[in-house]
Design a protein around this motif. Structure first.
Motif, PDB file in Angstrom:
ATOM      1  N   ALA A 126       0.804  -1.152   0.087  1.00 53.89           N
ATOM      2  CA  ALA A 126      -0.116   0.006  -0.085  1.00 53.89           C
ATOM      3  C   ALA A 126       0.733   1.226   0.063  1.00 53.89           C
ATOM      4  O   ALA A 126       2.097   1.263   0.746  1.00 53.89           O
ATOM      5  N   LEU A 127       0.418   2.071  -0.803  1.00 50.41           N
ATOM      6  CA  LEU A 127       0.906   3.460  -0.602  1.00 50.41           C
ATOM      7  C   LEU A 127      -0.058   4.481   0.025  1.00 50.41           C
ATOM      8  O   LEU A 127      -1.201   4.654  -0.637  1.00 50.41           O
ATOM      9  N   ILE A 128       0.140   5.020   1.018  1.00 46.14           N
ATOM     10  CA  ILE A 128      -0.728   5.681   1.858  1.00 46.14           C
ATOM     11  C   ILE A 128      -0.392   7.174   2.088  1.00 46.14           C
ATOM     12  O   ILE A 128       0.841   7.300   2.595  1.00 46.14           O
ATOM     13  N   VAL A 129      -1.007   8.263   1.660  1.00 46.61           N
ATOM     14  CA  VAL A 129      -0.480   9.301   1.959  1.00 46.61           C
ATOM     15  C   VAL A 129      -1.618  10.182   2.779  1.00 46.61           C
ATOM     16  O   VAL A 129      -2.856  10.189   2.453  1.00 46.61           O
ATOM     17  N   SER A 130      -1.252  10.666   4.158  1.00 45.46           N
ATOM     18  CA  SER A 130      -2.082  11.029   5.044  1.00 45.46           C
ATOM     19  C   SER A 130      -1.422  12.433   5.777  1.00 45.46           C
ATOM     20  O   SER A 130      -0.270  12.024   6.201  1.00 45.46           O
ATOM     21  N   ASP A 131      -2.286  13.274   6.228  1.00 43.34           N
ATOM     22  CA  ASP A 131      -1.764  14.479   7.026  1.00 43.34           C
ATOM     23  C   ASP A 131      -1.525  13.975   8.409  1.00 43.34           C
ATOM     24  O   ASP A 131      -0.693  14.422   9.286  1.00 43.34           O
ATOM     25  N   ALA A 132      -2.182  12.633   8.687  1.00 47.55           N
ATOM     26  CA  ALA A 132      -2.042  12.076  10.025  1.00 47.55           C
ATOM     27  C   ALA A 132      -0.518  11.727  10.471  1.00 47.55           C
ATOM     28  O   ALA A 132      -0.103  11.436  11.558  1.00 47.55           O
ATOM     29  N   PHE A 133       0.099  11.580   9.193  1.00 47.07           N
ATOM     30  CA  PHE A 133       1.729  10.942   9.319  1.00 47.07           C
ATOM     31  C   PHE A 133       2.592  12.231   9.650  1.00 47.07           C
ATOM     32  O   PHE A 133       3.738  12.130   9.980  1.00 47.07           O
ATOM     33  N   ALA A 134       2.031  13.413   9.652  1.00 50.66           N
ATOM     34  CA  ALA A 134       3.128  14.549   9.945  1.00 50.66           C
ATOM     35  C   ALA A 134       3.895  14.503  11.335  1.00 50.66           C
ATOM     36  O   ALA A 134       3.077  14.468  12.168  1.00 50.66           O
TER      37      ALA A 134
ATOM     38  N   ALA B 139      -0.168 -10.216   5.177  1.00 52.33           N
ATOM     39  CA  ALA B 139       1.093  -9.294   4.811  1.00 52.33           C
ATOM     40  C   ALA B 139       0.856  -8.295   4.225  1.00 52.33           C
ATOM     41  O   ALA B 139       0.033  -8.267   3.284  1.00 52.33           O
ATOM     42  N   LEU B 140       1.056  -7.155   4.507  1.00 47.99           N
ATOM     43  CA  LEU B 140       1.014  -5.824   3.943  1.00 47.99           C
ATOM     44  C   LEU B 140       2.117  -5.151   4.190  1.00 47.99           C
ATOM     45  O   LEU B 140       2.717  -4.784   5.337  1.00 47.99           O
ATOM     46  N   SER B 141       2.847  -4.532   3.082  1.00 50.48           N
ATOM     47  CA  SER B 141       3.846  -3.748   3.198  1.00 50.48           C
ATOM     48  C   SER B 141       3.440  -2.402   2.889  1.00 50.48           C
ATOM     49  O   SER B 141       2.490  -2.144   2.148  1.00 50.48           O
ATOM     50  N   MET B 142       3.742  -1.116   3.398  1.00 57.65           N
ATOM     51  CA  MET B 142       3.354   0.058   3.465  1.00 57.65           C
ATOM     52  C   MET B 142       4.413   0.977   3.371  1.00 57.65           C
ATOM     53  O   MET B 142       5.491   0.850   3.683  1.00 57.65           O
ATOM     54  N   LYS B 143       4.141   1.912   2.525  1.00 59.02           N
ATOM     55  CA  LYS B 143       5.100   3.206   2.204  1.00 59.02           C
ATOM     56  C   LYS B 143       3.876   4.319   2.696  1.00 59.02           C
ATOM     57  O   LYS B 143       2.873   4.497   1.946  1.00 59.02           O
ATOM     58  N   THR B 144       4.102   5.003   3.735  1.00 56.96           N
ATOM     59  CA  THR B 144       3.593   6.007   4.441  1.00 56.96           C
ATOM     60  C   THR B 144       4.214   7.358   4.084  1.00 56.96           C
ATOM     61  O   THR B 144       5.265   7.603   4.586  1.00 56.96           O
ATOM     62  N   LEU B 145       3.486   8.310   3.773  1.00 55.33           N
ATOM     63  CA  LEU B 145       4.064   9.611   3.356  1.00 55.33           C
ATOM     64  C   LEU B 145       2.792  10.565   3.682  1.00 55.33           C
ATOM     65  O   LEU B 145       1.691  10.455   3.551  1.00 55.33           O
ATOM     66  N   THR B 146       3.520  11.783   3.992  1.00 54.14           N
ATOM     67  CA  THR B 146       2.638  13.025   4.070  1.00 54.14           C
ATOM     68  C   THR B 146       2.375  13.388   2.759  1.00 54.14           C
ATOM     69  O   THR B 146       3.126  12.892   1.971  1.00 54.14           O
ATOM     70  N   PRO B 147       1.571  14.378   2.714  1.00 58.77           N
ATOM     71  CA  PRO B 147       1.311  14.937   1.478  1.00 58.77           C
ATOM     72  C   PRO B 147       2.497  15.645   0.702  1.00 58.77           C
ATOM     73  O   PRO B 147       2.580  15.614  -0.516  1.00 58.77           O
TER      74      PRO B 147
END
Length: 80
Positions: free
Chosen positions: A32-40, A65-73
């Motif tokens: 998953a590629l997840i972009v959220s302000d919550a990660f700031a 199994a879930l690999s994640m890339k978590t980014l802010t906007p």
């Protein structure tokens, strides 16, 4: 019913406000590629915990199994 990328996308979006969300997978392993302000201001492990909280029990029961890339906007804009 097997878990699909679309189902996981729905689960994450229901528990986390995302400005961009992509999920791919084969029914057992997902990315998953997840972009959220919550990660700031959060470290990667804290970001993953936010996603795990959004998924809740499904992480144990449905998603193996879930690999994640978590980014802010802002990070997404720089990498995108």
């Amino acid at each position: 019913m097997s878990t699909t990328p679309e189902l996981i996308k729905t689960y994450i979006a229901a528990g986390l406000a995302c400005s961009h969300l992509e999920v791919e997978g084969d029914g057992r392993h997902f990315s998953a590629l997840i972009v959220s302000d919550a990660f700031a201001g959060k470290r990667p492990i804290a970001r993953h915990q936010i996603v795990y909280a959004a998924l809740g029990e499904r992480m144990r029961e449905e998603i193996h199994a879930l690999s994640m890339k978590t980014l802010t906007p802002e990070e997404f804009a720089q990498h995108g």
